[in-house]
Design a protein around this motif. Structure first.
Motif: not given
Length: 278
Positions: A136-139, A211-212, A217-219, A248-249
């Motif tokens: 998610e962070l890479k995205t 974005e999708n 990833h969030q889901q 990590m964040r």
């Protein structure tokens, strides 16, 4: 540097499995030795400056220049010059120091998790949560890069080169001598606008896709966290896994080098434009 920042090293395999970094500082004794050396060199330089200043005052060398002289002003001016010259270096140092601390914190939570003696299922879930968080962070980082590129109207050089190669046949056609000057100018303008719009649409499409992916990833994270809760994990291990996510964040620092490069590219482009105008 705080004591806990000198964290034990982890293997490349371990870092890859747990989606952490392997950035380390120098050993503590090396850092302390270097600090002493720098302080000694600084004191020597200060003493030399004072010595030369006193020598000038005693020999009357300053009177020959017929200029007012204040050693304090000279010393302050030198300090300011050094400070300004090292501004970017200092920012780089502060950034690395912060990242070392965050990496150490990251490793701390991973070790704390394993100290709880988790079973295979718990380890698998923890790794999946950390992996999905890293993805998610890479995205998010890639999305920020895309937005910056859209703002600067700059594609990645590889894609930009491919697109530019595809318009070479059009440029060849436009160079045909049968086309009059006004028509050529109009066609070139139309071609340029079309290519620019195509590049913008391509970047927007990429942004929409990413974005999708981010939402997916969030889901996935929500699903994994729910699975973690209902799998009878003890509260401590759940908190440690969440703390690892938070670490990590915090460690995530998107687009830093890209923004620096973009600024350099923009400056070069502006300079080139000014030269063309001249």
């Amino acid at each position: 540097m705080q004591e806990h920042s000198w964290a034990p090293r982890v293997s490349k395999t371990f870092a890859k499995q747990h989606y952490t970094c392997r950035t380390y500082d120098f050993p503590k004794h090396i850092v302390e030795q270097r600090q002493k050396t720098v302080l000694r060199q600084f004191q020597q330089t200060t003493n030399q400056l004072q010595h030369y200043t006193m020598e000038l005052e005693q020999t009357g060398g300053l009177k020959k220049w017929k200029l007012p002289f204040d050693s304090a002003i000279l010393s302050n001016a030198i300090n300011e010059c050094v400070k300004n010259a090292q501004q970017r270096l200092r920012k780089e140092f502060d950034y690395k120091k912060k990242m070392l601390s965050l990496n150490s914190s990251d490793h701390h939570f991973i070790r704390k998790f394993y100290d709880l003696k988790p079973n295979e299922e718990q380890i698998h879930l923890a790794k999946m949560i950390w992996k999905t968080t890293a993805d998610e962070l890479k995205t998010i980082e890639y999305i920020e890069i895309l937005r910056k590129r859209i703002f600067l109207q700059r594609l990645p050089s590889r894609i930009d080169k491919i697109i530019n190669q595809t318009i070479e046949p059009i440029e060849l056609l436009l160079s045909n001598s049968t086309i009059n000057k006004d028509q050529r100018a109009s066609l070139i303008s139309s071609c340029s606008k079309t290519i620019t719009q195509y590049k913008f649409d391509l970047m927007s499409l990429n942004l929409n896709i990413m974005e999708n992916i981010k939402r997916d990833h969030q889901q996935s994270l929500k699903d994994l966290q729910l699975k973690l809760i209902i799998s009878n994990h003890d509260e401590t291990s759940i908190e440690v896994i969440k703390a690892g996510q938070i670490a990590m964040r915090k460690r995530h620092h998107p687009c830093r080098l890209f923004f620096i490069n973009c600024a350099a590219v923009t400056r070069r482009a502006n300079s080139a434009s000014q030269l063309r105008v001249l």
